[in-house]
Design a protein around this motif. Structure first.
Motif, PDB file in Angstrom:
ATOM      1  N   TYR A   1       0.812  -1.167  -0.182  1.00 14.33           N
ATOM      2  CA  TYR A   1       0.050  -0.208  -0.030  1.00 14.33           C
ATOM      3  C   TYR A   1       0.946   1.246  -0.102  1.00 14.33           C
ATOM      4  CZ  TYR A   1      -4.393  -2.587   0.956  1.00 14.33           C
ATOM      5  OH  TYR A   1      -5.479  -3.360   0.683  1.00 14.33           O
ATOM      6  N   GLU A   2       2.177   1.046  -0.312  1.00 14.41           N
ATOM      7  CA  GLU A   2       3.085   2.510  -0.508  1.00 14.41           C
ATOM      8  C   GLU A   2       2.319   3.267  -1.459  1.00 14.41           C
ATOM      9  OE1 GLU A   2       5.695   3.568   1.832  1.00 14.41           O
ATOM     10  OE2 GLU A   2       4.303   1.817   2.830  1.00 14.41           O
ATOM     11  N   GLY A   3       2.337   4.602  -0.896  1.00 12.24           N
ATOM     12  CA  GLY A   3       1.431   5.780  -1.903  1.00 12.24           C
ATOM     13  C   GLY A   3       0.228   5.655  -1.879  1.00 12.24           C
ATOM     14  N   TYR A   4      -0.427   4.828  -1.036  1.00  9.14           N
ATOM     15  CA  TYR A   4      -1.953   4.555  -1.041  1.00  9.14           C
ATOM     16  C   TYR A   4      -2.392   4.364   0.364  1.00  9.14           C
ATOM     17  CZ  TYR A   4      -1.189   3.368  -6.053  1.00  9.14           C
ATOM     18  OH  TYR A   4      -0.983   3.283  -7.265  1.00  9.14           O
TER      19      TYR A   4
ATOM     20  N   ALA B   1       0.273   2.596  10.016  1.00 10.99           N
ATOM     21  CA  ALA B   1       0.178   3.147   8.847  1.00 10.99           C
ATOM     22  C   ALA B   1       1.088   2.777   7.926  1.00 10.99           C
ATOM     23  CB  ALA B   1       0.391   4.703   8.865  1.00 10.99           C
ATOM     24  N   THR B   2       0.929   3.021   6.582  1.00 15.67           N
ATOM     25  CA  THR B   2       1.764   2.813   5.667  1.00 15.67           C
ATOM     26  C   THR B   2       3.041   3.819   5.599  1.00 15.67           C
ATOM     27  OG1 THR B   2       0.733   4.442   3.947  1.00 15.67           O
ATOM     28  CG2 THR B   2       0.048   2.041   4.091  1.00 15.67           C
ATOM     29  N   SER B   3       4.043   3.686   5.197  1.00 12.49           N
ATOM     30  CA  SER B   3       5.133   4.394   5.109  1.00 12.49           C
ATOM     31  C   SER B   3       5.743   4.594   6.439  1.00 12.49           C
ATOM     32  CB  SER B   3       4.812   5.965   4.588  1.00 12.49           C
ATOM     33  OG  SER B   3       4.362   5.574   3.041  1.00 12.49           O
ATOM     34  N   VAL B   4       6.038   3.564   7.400  1.00 11.26           N
ATOM     35  CA  VAL B   4       6.833   3.634   8.392  1.00 11.26           C
ATOM     36  C   VAL B   4       7.722   2.987   8.179  1.00 11.26           C
ATOM     37  CG1 VAL B   4       7.037   2.822  11.068  1.00 11.26           C
ATOM     38  CG2 VAL B   4       4.672   3.750  10.009  1.00 11.26           C
ATOM     39  N   ASN B   5       8.947   3.615   8.068  1.00  8.74           N
ATOM     40  CA  ASN B   5      10.039   3.040   7.365  1.00  8.74           C
ATOM     41  C   ASN B   5       9.866   2.271   5.992  1.00  8.74           C
ATOM     42  OD1 ASN B   5      12.092   3.715   9.319  1.00  8.74           O
ATOM     43  ND2 ASN B   5      11.265   2.243  10.558  1.00  8.74           N
TER      44      ASN B   5
ATOM     45  N   ILE C   1       4.135  -0.860   5.889  1.00  6.21           N
ATOM     46  CA  ILE C   1       3.009  -0.624   6.994  1.00  6.21           C
ATOM     47  C   ILE C   1       3.839  -1.233   8.324  1.00  6.21           C
ATOM     48  CG2 ILE C   1       0.947  -2.013   7.942  1.00  6.21           C
ATOM     49  CD1 ILE C   1       0.071  -2.092   5.037  1.00  6.21           C
ATOM     50  N   GLY C   2       3.623  -0.129   9.203  1.00  9.40           N
ATOM     51  CA  GLY C   2       4.203  -0.211  10.633  1.00  9.40           C
ATOM     52  C   GLY C   2       3.513   0.402  11.641  1.00  9.40           C
ATOM     53  N   SER C   3       4.107   0.240  12.773  1.00 10.97           N
ATOM     54  CA  SER C   3       3.741   1.159  14.007  1.00 10.97           C
ATOM     55  C   SER C   3       4.650   1.970  14.485  1.00 10.97           C
ATOM     56  CB  SER C   3       3.154   0.014  14.752  1.00 10.97           C
ATOM     57  OG  SER C   3       2.686   0.944  16.263  1.00 10.97           O
ATOM     58  N   ALA C   4       4.097   3.081  15.033  1.00  9.16           N
ATOM     59  CA  ALA C   4       5.189   4.108  15.689  1.00  9.16           C
ATOM     60  C   ALA C   4       4.490   5.101  16.653  1.00  9.16           C
ATOM     61  CB  ALA C   4       5.984   4.740  14.590  1.00  9.16           C
TER      62      ALA C   4
END
Length: 234
Positions: A139-142, A208-212, A215-218
């Motif tokens: 889902y990068e970019g989406y 969310a997407t775009s965590v490093n 999809i990740g958590s921060a």
């Protein structure tokens, strides 16, 4: 309902809680099984009560229940705070017929919880959707598509910024607030003009997407230009 009627209703709630407490205590003392708490209530909202798709005023309206109607409560969860007939409450009732209503306008005989906790709420499902895809780059970019798909929807908004701007227009945006409840959408003004969106876990972190780059958590706010949060309008 007039203001003069509310103290009398509040008194009925207090009497009901007291009677229930005495009944439970007596049953326990005598070694009897304590009675189960009723998972039913009566709507007390002049003009009727909105039924929403999730536990908050930012969720879409999916129906209504008439004033005086009896409702069956499948489970209860927490969400937006609402000033109800008996003061502020963040308890929301998930109806057996589907959808959520604020417990502040449902007379149940108690100001507290009277039904099991909703262990499979839409918010939990949305967070679980992301957690099942941790590490994915699909889902990068989406990011907006990911947030909508997590709630079982797609094609609602063209971008995260369009989603946020609509929340601002609807008056459901909580600008700059890092205390986003579980399941709320969290927004950033990055990747102009599209923005970015994820979903709060309710403990100060988000998925969310775009965590490093995946999809990740921060921890919030993580990215620059944090905008705030809103309940999804889908």
């Amino acid at each position: 309902m007039t203001l003069l009627e509310r103290p009398r209703t509040g008194t009925r709630r207090w009497l009901a809680r007291t009677a229930l407490a005495l009944l439970v205590t007596t049953a326990t003392t005598l070694g009897l099984a304590a009675p189960a708490l009723a998972a039913t209530g009566t709507v007390q909202a002049a003009g009727g009560l909105n039924v929403r798709s999730g536990p908050g005023t930012g969720y879409s309206v999916v129906g209504s229940v008439a004033d005086g109607a009896s409702v069956s409560i499948a489970c209860q969860t927490t969400g937006d705070w609402v000033n109800g007939n008996w003061g502020a409450t963040n308890i929301w009732d998930r109806l057996s017929s589907g959808g959520y209503v604020s417990d502040g306008f449902v007379y149940t005989g108690s100001n507290g919880q009277v039904a099991p906790s909703c262990s499979n709420s839409r918010a939990d499902n949305a967070v679980a959707w992301y957690e099942a895809r941790l590490g994915s780059t699909a889902y990068e970019g989406y990011c907006e598509m990911a947030a909508e798909n997590a709630y079982g929807r797609t094609g609602i908004y063209a971008s995260a910024m369009a989603d946020w701007n609509d929340a601002v227009a609807r008056g459901t945006a909580h600008r700059g607030d890092l205390n986003a409840p579980r399941g709320a959408l969290v927004f950033w003004n990055i990747s102009a003009p599209y923005g970015h969106v994820g979903i709060s876990r309710g403990d100060g972190t988000f998925v969310a997407t775009s965590v490093n780059g995946r999809i990740g958590s921060a921890w919030l706010p993580y990215y620059a230009n944090y905008l705030g949060w809103s309940w999804p309008n889908f």
